[in-house]
Design a protein around this motif. Structure first.
Motif, PDB file in Angstrom:
ATOM      1  N   ASN A   1      60.986   9.967  39.034  1.00  0.00           N
ATOM      2  CA  ASN A   1      59.640   9.468  39.314  1.00  0.00           C
ATOM      3  C   ASN A   1      58.731  10.684  39.498  1.00  0.00           C
ATOM      4  O   ASN A   1      58.693  11.301  40.561  1.00  0.00           O
ATOM      5  N   GLU A   2      57.994  11.013  38.424  1.00  0.00           N
ATOM      6  CA  GLU A   2      57.221  12.259  38.413  1.00  0.00           C
ATOM      7  C   GLU A   2      56.158  12.276  39.499  1.00  0.00           C
ATOM      8  O   GLU A   2      55.972  13.285  40.181  1.00  0.00           O
ATOM      9  N   ALA A   3      55.450  11.134  39.653  1.00  0.00           N
ATOM     10  CA  ALA A   3      54.356  11.098  40.628  1.00  0.00           C
ATOM     11  C   ALA A   3      54.907  11.342  42.029  1.00  0.00           C
ATOM     12  O   ALA A   3      54.359  12.145  42.812  1.00  0.00           O
ATOM     13  N   ALA A   4      56.019  10.684  42.351  1.00  0.00           N
ATOM     14  CA  ALA A   4      56.611  10.821  43.692  1.00  0.00           C
ATOM     15  C   ALA A   4      57.128  12.245  43.900  1.00  0.00           C
ATOM     16  O   ALA A   4      56.914  12.847  44.965  1.00  0.00           O
ATOM     17  N   GLY A   5      57.803  12.783  42.898  1.00  0.00           N
ATOM     18  CA  GLY A   5      58.356  14.134  43.019  1.00  0.00           C
ATOM     19  C   GLY A   5      57.261  15.179  43.168  1.00  0.00           C
ATOM     20  O   GLY A   5      57.364  16.084  43.998  1.00  0.00           O
ATOM     21  N   ARG A   6      56.195  15.031  42.373  1.00  0.00           N
ATOM     22  CA  ARG A   6      55.086  15.986  42.470  1.00  0.00           C
ATOM     23  C   ARG A   6      54.424  15.905  43.833  1.00  0.00           C
ATOM     24  O   ARG A   6      53.993  16.914  44.400  1.00  0.00           O
ATOM     25  N   GLN A   7      54.342  14.688  44.367  1.00  0.00           N
ATOM     26  CA  GLN A   7      53.725  14.532  45.685  1.00  0.00           C
ATOM     27  C   GLN A   7      54.543  15.243  46.767  1.00  0.00           C
ATOM     28  O   GLN A   7      53.995  15.963  47.607  1.00  0.00           O
ATOM     29  N   THR A   8      55.866  15.049  46.740  1.00  0.00           N
ATOM     30  CA  THR A   8      56.719  15.738  47.729  1.00  0.00           C
ATOM     31  C   THR A   8      56.536  17.250  47.620  1.00  0.00           C
ATOM     32  O   THR A   8      56.331  17.937  48.626  1.00  0.00           O
ATOM     33  N   ALA A   9      56.598  17.758  46.389  1.00  0.00           N
ATOM     34  CA  ALA A   9      56.470  19.212  46.201  1.00  0.00           C
ATOM     35  C   ALA A   9      55.092  19.687  46.664  1.00  0.00           C
ATOM     36  O   ALA A   9      54.975  20.722  47.336  1.00  0.00           O
ATOM     37  N   GLY A  10      54.045  18.901  46.341  1.00  0.00           N
ATOM     38  CA  GLY A  10      52.678  19.275  46.718  1.00  0.00           C
ATOM     39  C   GLY A  10      52.518  19.320  48.239  1.00  0.00           C
ATOM     40  O   GLY A  10      51.881  20.238  48.778  1.00  0.00           O
ATOM     41  N   GLU A  11      53.112  18.353  48.923  1.00  0.00           N
ATOM     42  CA  GLU A  11      52.998  18.328  50.391  1.00  0.00           C
ATOM     43  C   GLU A  11      53.682  19.552  51.005  1.00  0.00           C
ATOM     44  O   GLU A  11      53.202  20.126  51.977  1.00  0.00           O
ATOM     45  N   LEU A  12      54.793  19.962  50.416  1.00  0.00           N
ATOM     46  CA  LEU A  12      55.507  21.123  50.965  1.00  0.00           C
ATOM     47  C   LEU A  12      54.758  22.423  50.675  1.00  0.00           C
ATOM     48  O   LEU A  12      54.611  23.268  51.564  1.00  0.00           O
ATOM     49  N   THR A  13      54.257  22.561  49.444  1.00  0.00           N
ATOM     50  CA  THR A  13      53.546  23.819  49.131  1.00  0.00           C
ATOM     51  C   THR A  13      52.234  23.899  49.921  1.00  0.00           C
ATOM     52  O   THR A  13      51.818  24.982  50.316  1.00  0.00           O
ATOM     53  N   ALA A  14      51.618  22.741  50.202  1.00  0.00           N
ATOM     54  CA  ALA A  14      50.387  22.742  51.015  1.00  0.00           C
ATOM     55  C   ALA A  14      50.662  23.278  52.420  1.00  0.00           C
ATOM     56  O   ALA A  14      49.774  23.820  53.067  1.00  0.00           O
ATOM     57  N   GLN A  15      51.906  23.122  52.877  1.00  0.00           N
ATOM     58  CA  GLN A  15      52.288  23.670  54.199  1.00  0.00           C
ATOM     59  C   GLN A  15      52.852  25.083  54.076  1.00  0.00           C
ATOM     60  O   GLN A  15      53.495  25.580  55.000  1.00  0.00           O
ATOM     61  N   LYS A  16      52.645  25.680  52.897  1.00  0.00           N
ATOM     62  CA  LYS A  16      53.087  27.066  52.635  1.00  0.00           C
ATOM     63  C   LYS A  16      54.607  27.214  52.534  1.00  0.00           C
ATOM     64  O   LYS A  16      55.150  28.311  52.672  1.00  0.00           O
ATOM     65  N   PHE A  17      55.300  26.097  52.299  1.00  0.00           N
ATOM     66  CA  PHE A  17      56.733  26.196  52.043  1.00  0.00           C
ATOM     67  C   PHE A  17      56.934  26.458  50.558  1.00  0.00           C
ATOM     68  O   PHE A  17      56.067  26.172  49.733  1.00  0.00           O
ATOM     69  N   LYS A  18      58.134  26.996  50.214  1.00  0.00           N
ATOM     70  CA  LYS A  18      58.419  27.283  48.805  1.00  0.00           C
ATOM     71  C   LYS A  18      59.062  26.052  48.173  1.00  0.00           C
ATOM     72  O   LYS A  18      60.184  25.685  48.533  1.00  0.00           O
ATOM     73  N   ALA A  19      58.351  25.406  47.256  1.00  0.00           N
ATOM     74  CA  ALA A  19      58.874  24.186  46.637  1.00  0.00           C
ATOM     75  C   ALA A  19      58.287  24.033  45.244  1.00  0.00           C
ATOM     76  O   ALA A  19      57.184  24.507  44.970  1.00  0.00           O
ATOM     77  N   ALA A  20      59.031  23.404  44.354  1.00  0.00           N
ATOM     78  CA  ALA A  20      58.511  23.112  43.013  1.00  0.00           C
ATOM     79  C   ALA A  20      59.178  21.845  42.504  1.00  0.00           C
ATOM     80  O   ALA A  20      60.335  21.558  42.844  1.00  0.00           O
ATOM     81  N   PHE A  21      58.429  21.096  41.701  1.00  0.00           N
ATOM     82  CA  PHE A  21      58.959  19.848  41.140  1.00  0.00           C
ATOM     83  C   PHE A  21      59.525  20.079  39.740  1.00  0.00           C
ATOM     84  O   PHE A  21      58.942  20.804  38.938  1.00  0.00           O
ATOM     85  N   PHE A  22      60.651  19.425  39.456  1.00  0.00           N
ATOM     86  CA  PHE A  22      61.247  19.441  38.120  1.00  0.00           C
ATOM     87  C   PHE A  22      61.603  18.003  37.772  1.00  0.00           C
ATOM     88  O   PHE A  22      62.313  17.335  38.536  1.00  0.00           O
ATOM     89  N   SER A  23      61.128  17.543  36.625  1.00  0.00           N
ATOM     90  CA  SER A  23      61.397  16.161  36.218  1.00  0.00           C
ATOM     91  C   SER A  23      62.842  16.020  35.757  1.00  0.00           C
ATOM     92  O   SER A  23      63.349  16.848  34.995  1.00  0.00           O
ATOM     93  N   LEU A  24      63.516  14.981  36.223  1.00  0.00           N
ATOM     94  CA  LEU A  24      64.932  14.837  35.862  1.00  0.00           C
ATOM     95  C   LEU A  24      65.402  13.403  36.012  1.00  0.00           C
ATOM     96  O   LEU A  24      65.243  12.783  37.066  1.00  0.00           O
ATOM     97  N   ASN A  25      66.018  12.887  34.948  1.00  0.00           N
ATOM     98  CA  ASN A  25      66.809  11.673  35.065  1.00  0.00           C
ATOM     99  C   ASN A  25      68.263  12.122  35.141  1.00  0.00           C
ATOM    100  O   ASN A  25      68.801  12.681  34.175  1.00  0.00           O
TER     101      ASN A  25
END
Ligand SMILES: NC(=O)c1ccc[n+]([C@@H]2O[C@H](COP(=O)([O-])OP(=O)(O)OC[C@H]3O[C@@H](n4cnc5c(N)ncnc54)[C@H](O)[C@@H]3O)[C@@H](O)[C@H]2O)c1
Length: 255
Positions: free
Chosen positions: A40-64
């Motif tokens: 779920n790209e939208a959900a995954g991007r949101q999780t990654a975005g919330e973490l990077t907004a808090q200055k944590f190191k995170a990135a989203f990768f699409s995967l089934n």
């Protein structure tokens, strides 16, 4: 104070929601770079975005997780971005509720593909990156993999198999210092459990099956993942850790 996962890279599948999201956040807070993998790209991007907004190191990768080609490509992208993988939380999963006679073949196969083959494929394409330095793999199984729960034929079968696969992998890779454990959550308040909570009478009955008197939170489970991921569990491998408010301890009623 030193963080538990300083300098490590963690891969979390199904990190767009629920338990995976909480696990990714917990590991990021403890200093890990976190690869958020989800179909779920939208959900995954949101999780990654919330973490990077808090200055944590995170990135989203699409995967089934059911596609070996996608798993191979996603893990290569993670290595490209972060340079290493120390922790794999194999967590993506789906729940279906049928008895054997109600279950159609297609649904059975889909459940096997996501919940079991996905764990196998992700491990297969991460372990080569752990062979030199060691690592920790945590598979999300379920209490349904260790005790009977009605109406969940395919789901329980996948989770029981994940417990068995965990023990197998723990033995196969111990000499490389790769620890492999699984967690067996009871019922946790996530989108997956939502349908079970719509009817208040059934919801109360479900809560009452957990002797500690409440359903789990994603954070309850993430704390156990964090323990297994970190050096606090450096002599723990091949273990199925129940995180279930007492659900699997026995019958809760007084007899
Ligand atoms: N919620 C519970 O009560 C409970 C209890 C025991 C075990 N579990 C297990 O915990 C894990 C997480 O469940 P949750 O409750 O957080 O559910 P959830 O539905 O909130 O999250 C599951 C995530 O997995 C992703 N996903 C599903 N299929 C995928 C695929 N083919 N490839 C990649 N990503 C995929 C979804 O998009 C979603 O983001 C599952 O393995 C589930 O079986 C949940």
């Amino acid at each position: 104070m030193q963080m538990l996962l300083e300098g490590m890279t963690a891969v979390v599948t199904g990190a767009g929601s629920g338990i995976g999201q909480a696990s990714a956040s917990a590991m990021a807070r403890e200093g890990a770079s976190v690869a958020i993998l989800d179909s779920n790209e939208a959900a995954g991007r949101q999780t990654a975005g919330e973490l990077t907004a808090q200055k944590f190191k995170a990135a989203f990768f699409s995967l089934n997780v059911t596609s070996e080609e996608q798993v191979r490509a996603a893990m290569a992208q993670v290595i490209n971005k972060f340079g290493r993988i120390d922790i794999l939380h194999n967590n993506a999963g789906i729940a279906i509720r049928h008895t054997v006679t109600e279950q159609d073949e297609q649904g059975w196969q889909t459940c096997m593909d996501v919940n079991l083959k996905g764990v196998f494929l992700c491990a297969k394409h991460v372990i080569p990156h752990m062979l030199d330095r060691g690592g920790s793999i945590i598979n999300t199984a379920s209490v349904t993999g260790i005790v009977g729960v009605r109406n969940r034929a395919a789901y329980s079968a996948t989770k029981g198999a994940v417990v068995a696969l965990t023990r197998n992998m723990a033995l196969d890779y111990a000499r490389h210092q790769i620890r492999v454990n699984c967690i067996c959550p009871g019922f946790v308040r996530t989108p997956m459990a939502k349908a079970l909570l719509e009817d208040p009478i059934k919801a109360k009955r479900l809560v009452d099956t957990h002797p500690l008197g409440r359903l789990g939170t994603p954070e309850d489970v993430a704390n156990a993942v964090l323990f297994l991921a970190s050096d606090l569990a450096s002599w723990v491998t091949g273990h199925a850790l129940v995180v279930d408010g007492g659900f699997s301890a026995g019958r809760p009623e007084e007899i």
